[in-house]
Design a protein around this motif. Structure first.
Motif, short mmCIF file in Angstrom:
data_model
loop_
_atom_site.label_atom_id
_atom_site.label_comp_id
_atom_site.label_asym_id
_atom_site.label_seq_id
_atom_site.Cartn_x
_atom_site.Cartn_y
_atom_site.Cartn_z
N GLU A 89 19.91 11.85 -7.97
CA GLU A 89 21.26 12.43 -7.86
C GLU A 89 21.30 13.72 -7.06
O GLU A 89 22.38 14.25 -6.79
CB GLU A 89 21.87 12.65 -9.24
CG GLU A 89 21.00 13.41 -10.21
CD GLU A 89 20.21 12.48 -11.14
OE1 GLU A 89 19.69 11.46 -10.66
OE2 GLU A 89 20.14 12.80 -12.35
N ASP A 90 20.14 14.24 -6.66
CA ASP A 90 20.10 15.40 -5.77
C ASP A 90 20.25 15.00 -4.31
O ASP A 90 20.34 15.86 -3.43
CB ASP A 90 18.77 16.16 -5.94
CG ASP A 90 18.64 16.80 -7.31
OD1 ASP A 90 17.52 16.75 -7.87
OD2 ASP A 90 19.63 17.36 -7.82
N THR A 91 20.26 13.70 -4.04
CA THR A 91 20.40 13.22 -2.68
C THR A 91 21.74 13.66 -2.09
O THR A 91 22.80 13.43 -2.68
CB THR A 91 20.31 11.68 -2.64
OG1 THR A 91 18.98 11.30 -3.04
CG2 THR A 91 20.59 11.15 -1.25
N ALA A 92 21.68 14.32 -0.94
CA ALA A 92 22.88 14.86 -0.30
C ALA A 92 22.47 15.54 1.01
O ALA A 92 21.28 15.73 1.27
CB ALA A 92 23.58 15.87 -1.22
N VAL A 93 23.47 15.90 1.77
CA VAL A 93 23.28 16.82 2.89
C VAL A 93 23.43 18.24 2.33
O VAL A 93 24.42 18.53 1.66
CB VAL A 93 24.28 16.58 4.02
CG1 VAL A 93 24.09 17.62 5.13
CG2 VAL A 93 24.13 15.17 4.58
N TYR A 94 22.44 19.06 2.58
CA TYR A 94 22.43 20.43 2.07
C TYR A 94 22.79 21.40 3.20
O TYR A 94 22.25 21.33 4.29
CB TYR A 94 21.06 20.78 1.49
CG TYR A 94 20.83 20.16 0.14
CD1 TYR A 94 20.64 18.79 0.00
CD2 TYR A 94 20.81 20.94 -1.01
CE1 TYR A 94 20.45 18.22 -1.26
CE2 TYR A 94 20.61 20.38 -2.27
CZ TYR A 94 20.43 19.02 -2.38
OH TYR A 94 20.25 18.46 -3.63
N TYR A 95 23.70 22.31 2.86
CA TYR A 95 24.18 23.29 3.82
C TYR A 95 23.91 24.70 3.32
O TYR A 95 24.08 24.99 2.13
CB TYR A 95 25.68 23.16 4.02
CG TYR A 95 26.15 21.82 4.53
CD1 TYR A 95 26.46 20.79 3.65
CD2 TYR A 95 26.31 21.60 5.89
CE1 TYR A 95 26.90 19.56 4.11
CE2 TYR A 95 26.76 20.37 6.37
CZ TYR A 95 27.05 19.36 5.47
OH TYR A 95 27.48 18.14 5.94
N CYS A 96 23.52 25.58 4.23
CA CYS A 96 23.50 26.99 3.87
C CYS A 96 24.74 27.65 4.46
O CYS A 96 25.30 27.18 5.45
CB CYS A 96 22.23 27.70 4.33
SG CYS A 96 22.07 27.95 6.10
N ALA A 97 25.16 28.72 3.82
CA ALA A 97 26.36 29.41 4.22
C ALA A 97 26.17 30.90 4.01
O ALA A 97 25.36 31.32 3.17
CB ALA A 97 27.55 28.91 3.41
N ALA A 98 26.93 31.69 4.75
CA ALA A 98 26.83 33.14 4.67
C ALA A 98 28.21 33.77 4.62
O ALA A 98 29.16 33.27 5.23
CB ALA A 98 26.06 33.69 5.87
N ASP A 99 28.29 34.86 3.91
CA ASP A 99 29.53 35.63 3.81
C ASP A 99 29.19 37.00 3.23
O ASP A 99 28.24 37.12 2.46
CB ASP A 99 30.54 34.92 2.90
CG ASP A 99 31.92 35.52 3.03
OD1 ASP A 99 32.64 35.13 3.98
OD2 ASP A 99 32.27 36.37 2.21
N VAL A 118 18.66 15.54 2.46
CA VAL A 118 17.65 15.40 1.41
C VAL A 118 17.89 14.07 0.73
O VAL A 118 19.00 13.80 0.25
CB VAL A 118 17.73 16.54 0.39
CG1 VAL A 118 16.82 16.26 -0.80
CG2 VAL A 118 17.37 17.87 1.05
N THR A 119 16.87 13.24 0.69
CA THR A 119 16.96 11.94 0.05
C THR A 119 15.85 11.82 -0.99
O THR A 119 14.68 12.00 -0.66
CB THR A 119 16.84 10.80 1.07
OG1 THR A 119 17.85 10.94 2.07
CG2 THR A 119 17.01 9.45 0.37
N VAL A 120 16.25 11.55 -2.22
CA VAL A 120 15.30 11.43 -3.32
C VAL A 120 15.29 9.97 -3.78
O VAL A 120 16.32 9.46 -4.23
CB VAL A 120 15.65 12.36 -4.48
CG1 VAL A 120 14.58 12.27 -5.57
CG2 VAL A 120 15.80 13.79 -4.00
N SER A 121 14.16 9.33 -3.66
CA SER A 121 14.06 7.93 -4.05
C SER A 121 13.58 7.83 -5.50
O SER A 121 12.81 8.65 -5.98
CB SER A 121 13.08 7.21 -3.13
OG SER A 121 11.79 7.76 -3.25
N SER A 122 14.03 6.76 -6.15
CA SER A 122 13.68 6.58 -7.56
C SER A 122 12.40 5.80 -7.72
O SER A 122 11.88 5.23 -6.78
CB SER A 122 14.82 5.87 -8.29
OG SER A 122 15.09 4.64 -7.67
#
Length: 122
Positions: A89-99, A118-122
């Motif tokens: 369930e952590d599988t996703a596109v991860y973005y960093c951001a700044a402010d 990031v792709t996490v296989s079971s």
């Protein structure tokens, strides 16, 4: 204008680890809070972790607390997200951001990277 570039994503088995990196172009990197967000297919972008400009304040989503660690290196103008005990369930596109101001809301961040998968296989 702050340019952010993420790296470190990839395919990992459940239980494994990855470290995401985000390099900032801006020489005033130390003045910005940094956040990590993620977006899975068909879902809204969600908060993962954030670190204050001074590094003394960190915040985590409940879903990653105890597994993920956010940090920053001022000399290298880098922000990191160490991800352990990864789950499918952590599988996703991860973005960093700044402010300049730290927040858990994506709408609060002015500058974004292009994302890393990031792709996490079971």
């Amino acid at each position: 204008q702050v340019q952010l570039v993420e790296s470190g994503g990839g395919l990992v088995q459940a239980g494994g680890s990855l470290r995401l990196s985000c390099v900032a172009s801006e020489r005033t990197f130390s003045m910005y809070a940094m956040g990590w967000f993620r977006q899975a297919p068909g879902k809204e972008r969600e908060f993962v972790a954030a670190i204050s400009w001074g590094g003394g304040g960190t915040y985590y989503a409940d879903s990653v607390k105890g597994r993920f660690t956010i940090s920053r290196d001022y000399a290298k103008k880098m922000a990191y997200l160490q991800m352990n005990s990864l789950k499918p369930e952590d599988t996703a596109v991860y973005y960093c951001a700044a402010d300049p101001d730290i927040s858990t809301r994506s709408t609060s961040y002015r500058w974004w990277g292009q994302g890393t998968q990031v792709t996490v296989s079971s």
